[in-house]
Design a protein around this motif. Sequence first.
Motif, PDB file in Angstrom:
ATOM      1  N   CYS A  75       0.823  -1.220   0.000  1.00 27.55           N
ATOM      2  CA  CYS A  75       0.000   0.000   0.000  1.00 27.55           C
ATOM      3  C   CYS A  75       0.854   1.266   0.000  1.00 27.55           C
ATOM      4  O   CYS A  75       0.337   2.359   0.257  1.00 27.55           O
ATOM      5  CB  CYS A  75      -0.921   0.004   1.213  1.00 27.55           C
ATOM      6  SG  CYS A  75      -2.131  -1.303   1.163  1.00 27.55           S
ATOM      7  N   THR A  77       3.584   2.202   1.960  1.00 24.54           N
ATOM      8  CA  THR A  77       4.044   2.807   3.220  1.00 24.54           C
ATOM      9  C   THR A  77       5.431   3.441   3.079  1.00 24.54           C
ATOM     10  O   THR A  77       5.640   4.597   3.450  1.00 24.54           O
ATOM     11  CB  THR A  77       4.095   1.747   4.345  1.00 24.54           C
ATOM     12  OG1 THR A  77       2.857   1.064   4.385  1.00 24.54           O
ATOM     13  CG2 THR A  77       4.385   2.384   5.697  1.00 24.54           C
ATOM     14  N   GLU A  93       5.348  -3.095  -7.561  1.00 27.63           N
ATOM     15  CA  GLU A  93       4.227  -3.827  -6.980  1.00 27.63           C
ATOM     16  C   GLU A  93       3.565  -4.583  -8.127  1.00 27.63           C
ATOM     17  O   GLU A  93       3.121  -3.983  -9.103  1.00 27.63           O
ATOM     18  CB  GLU A  93       3.244  -2.873  -6.284  1.00 27.63           C
ATOM     19  CG  GLU A  93       1.995  -3.524  -5.758  1.00 27.63           C
ATOM     20  CD  GLU A  93       2.234  -4.746  -4.860  1.00 27.63           C
ATOM     21  OE1 GLU A  93       2.895  -4.630  -3.825  1.00 27.63           O
ATOM     22  OE2 GLU A  93       1.739  -5.831  -5.223  1.00 27.63           O
ATOM     23  N   SER A 238       6.927  -7.194 -11.581  1.00 29.59           N
ATOM     24  CA  SER A 238       7.617  -7.961 -10.555  1.00 29.59           C
ATOM     25  C   SER A 238       9.012  -7.396 -10.299  1.00 29.59           C
ATOM     26  O   SER A 238       9.742  -7.048 -11.231  1.00 29.59           O
ATOM     27  CB  SER A 238       7.747  -9.421 -10.997  1.00 29.59           C
ATOM     28  OG  SER A 238       8.622 -10.092 -10.113  1.00 29.59           O
ATOM     29  N   VAL A 294       5.434 -13.461  -5.916  1.00 29.09           N
ATOM     30  CA  VAL A 294       6.350 -14.445  -5.339  1.00 29.09           C
ATOM     31  C   VAL A 294       5.517 -15.612  -4.792  1.00 29.09           C
ATOM     32  O   VAL A 294       4.494 -15.393  -4.132  1.00 29.09           O
ATOM     33  CB  VAL A 294       7.187 -13.783  -4.206  1.00 29.09           C
ATOM     34  CG1 VAL A 294       7.874 -14.826  -3.341  1.00 29.09           C
ATOM     35  CG2 VAL A 294       8.208 -12.817  -4.804  1.00 29.09           C
TER      36      VAL A 294
HETATM   37  C1  LIG Z   1       4.255  -7.754   2.844  1.00 27.24           C
HETATM   38  S1  LIG Z   1       3.454  -6.918   1.543  1.00 27.24           S
HETATM   39  C2  LIG Z   1       4.256  -5.329   1.584  1.00 27.24           C
HETATM   40  C3  LIG Z   1       3.483  -4.329   2.419  1.00 27.24           C
HETATM   41  C4  LIG Z   1       4.110  -2.936   2.441  1.00 27.24           C
HETATM   42  N1  LIG Z   1       5.357  -2.940   3.168  1.00 27.24           N
HETATM   43  C5  LIG Z   1       3.130  -1.946   3.079  1.00 27.24           C
HETATM   44  O1  LIG Z   1       3.425  -1.432   4.172  1.00 27.24           O
HETATM   45  O2  LIG Z   1       2.058  -1.695   2.508  1.00 27.24           O
HETATM   46  C6  LIG Z   1       4.190  -7.662   0.137  1.00 27.24           C
HETATM   47  C7  LIG Z   1       3.706  -7.096  -1.195  1.00 27.24           C
HETATM   48  O3  LIG Z   1       4.507  -7.667  -2.229  1.00 27.24           O
HETATM   49  C8  LIG Z   1       3.713  -7.785  -3.408  1.00 27.24           C
HETATM   50  N2  LIG Z   1       4.412  -8.741  -4.282  1.00 27.24           N
HETATM   51  C9  LIG Z   1       4.425 -10.091  -4.209  1.00 27.24           C
HETATM   52  N3  LIG Z   1       5.233 -10.589  -5.149  1.00 27.24           N
HETATM   53  C10 LIG Z   1       5.752  -9.537  -5.826  1.00 27.24           C
HETATM   54  C11 LIG Z   1       6.685  -9.416  -6.893  1.00 27.24           C
HETATM   55  N4  LIG Z   1       7.241 -10.479  -7.460  1.00 27.24           N
HETATM   56  N5  LIG Z   1       7.038  -8.164  -7.315  1.00 27.24           N
HETATM   57  C12 LIG Z   1       6.479  -7.068  -6.745  1.00 27.24           C
HETATM   58  N6  LIG Z   1       5.575  -7.135  -5.744  1.00 27.24           N
HETATM   59  C13 LIG Z   1       5.220  -8.355  -5.274  1.00 27.24           C
HETATM   60  C14 LIG Z   1       2.369  -8.238  -2.860  1.00 27.24           C
HETATM   61  O4  LIG Z   1       1.321  -7.973  -3.775  1.00 27.24           O
HETATM   62  C15 LIG Z   1       2.255  -7.405  -1.567  1.00 27.24           C
HETATM   63  O5  LIG Z   1       1.575  -6.209  -1.812  1.00 27.24           O
END
Ligand SMILES: C[S@@+](CC[C@H](N)C(=O)[O-])C[C@H]1O[C@@H](n2cnc3c(N)ncnc32)[C@H](O)[C@@H]1O
Length: 440
Positions: A75, A77, A93, A238, A294
């Motif tokens: 989101c 942050t 993202e 990604s 991932v």
């Molecule tokens: C743990 S959350 C991160 C939350 C972020 N730190 C926040 O405070 O909003 C992990 C994020 O990684 C994204 N994600 C997963 N695989 C990804 C990829 N290969 N490349 C980019 N984003 C990815 C997911 O959609 C998710 O929004």
Amino acid sequence: MKSTEVSAAQMSFPDFAERPRFAEVSRERLPTNTTANRHAVHRWFNFIAGFAPEFVAQQCQTLVDGVLLDPFAGCGTSLVVAQSLGHRAVGFEAHPFFVRIARAKTEPPPQESRLRAIEAALLNGIQAPEQASSLTKSAEAFLGKLFEERTLQQLLGARSTLEKAGMGADDVAFLLLSRVVDRCSKAQTDGIYKAPTSAKKADLPLDAIHTVIGEVRHDSALIGWSEKLPAAVLHHSSSEDMSAVETASVDVIVTSPPYLNNFDFAEMTRMHLYFWGICGSWREITNAVRSKLVVNTTTALTGHRDIQSQHRDGIADSLLPDLDPIVAALAQERRVRTGKKEYDLLVYPYFAQMTRVLLEMQRCLVNGGAAHIVVADAAFYGIHVSTPQFLASVMSEMGFQDVRCIKLRDRGHRWVLNKREGSPTGLGEYHLSAKRERAS
Ligand SMILES: C[S@@+](CC[C@H](N)C(=O)[O-])C[C@H]1O[C@@H](n2cnc3c(N)ncnc32)[C@H](O)[C@@H]1O
């Protein structure tokens, strides 16, 4: 104080002449989103998988006019904190819903005229309800369990009116209606699974619109529409390939990847994916969303079952003596357990993908630049996977310096072995940090 107001002391965006102040928060709260609602802009939309703005601010303390990168922006942050502290930000993202939310929060705050137009479209829209039969069968069935019939029709009316008013691509409008949808759902909207069984109080659409517009209006006026807002660029792709970012151009990385066996980010957004028509069925959610992320849950294994050895080849040799026995033990457990969960098939894809992201992070960082990662370990069928330590060893092998891993908080004792086997600590969330080597 009205409910939409954030007190000046808590506000992380006082104005751009003065840098925001971030209060001290306890270490346990740093990997959580529990302080996000104290902060302007962050409160517009945050979710359970987010970390605290304070965590990001800590890592930016010595930065002057810098560039922050977040390969898993969620989101937004870290990008919002970077901007508020006067730094440029770049993020990746891969999820089509979160990328629009993060963009809405990082673009210059909306001016009053634009907010009024969005507000009018939403208010007109709920006066022009639309039949849920316009949705796919799967979407209609799922959303039908989350909303009162009339409420869903009003929300769909609001969606159509935004589109007709030419605001279909407006990210702030998208964020606002997404929040309204959250507030009007009868099911828990804490971001885990919007299961129709977990009841919560639902707002009426009119009340929800007033609340969410009120917050955005209040915070935007406070920040001011500012030319001084440093740029944030968010890539919808990604982070395994961050070639859009120049080599050695980033001062600090602050991020949190998906954790193994934790949230399925496609599943947790099913309500919004269906509501917005981004996906119309479970299969489309897998193809259009899950497959881009991932691999961290057994729901995400489509396309990965048959290429396990290819994934294994993408992992550092030094890590294989740790991972191979885990994969073998999980495969054995799968044979004897009734659930037959394919946990064994998650390990190689996860670490291969994370290795590619870490290599990209190293490439993007300037010499002496730092990486800060919030990540947790996992336990499948009582078998422990020490993800933070494994990632730390990959980073050391890549040549990162000063690699450290500090536990921030406990997440339970699901894998602790009994005394006879030696009793280690329970699961936790960790702060993994490292520096890119300096040129000699
Ligand atoms: C743990 S959350 C991160 C939350 C972020 N730190 C926040 O405070 O909003 C992990 C994020 O990684 C994204 N994600 C997963 N695989 C990804 C990829 N290969 N490349 C980019 N984003 C990815 C997911 O959609 C998710 O929004």
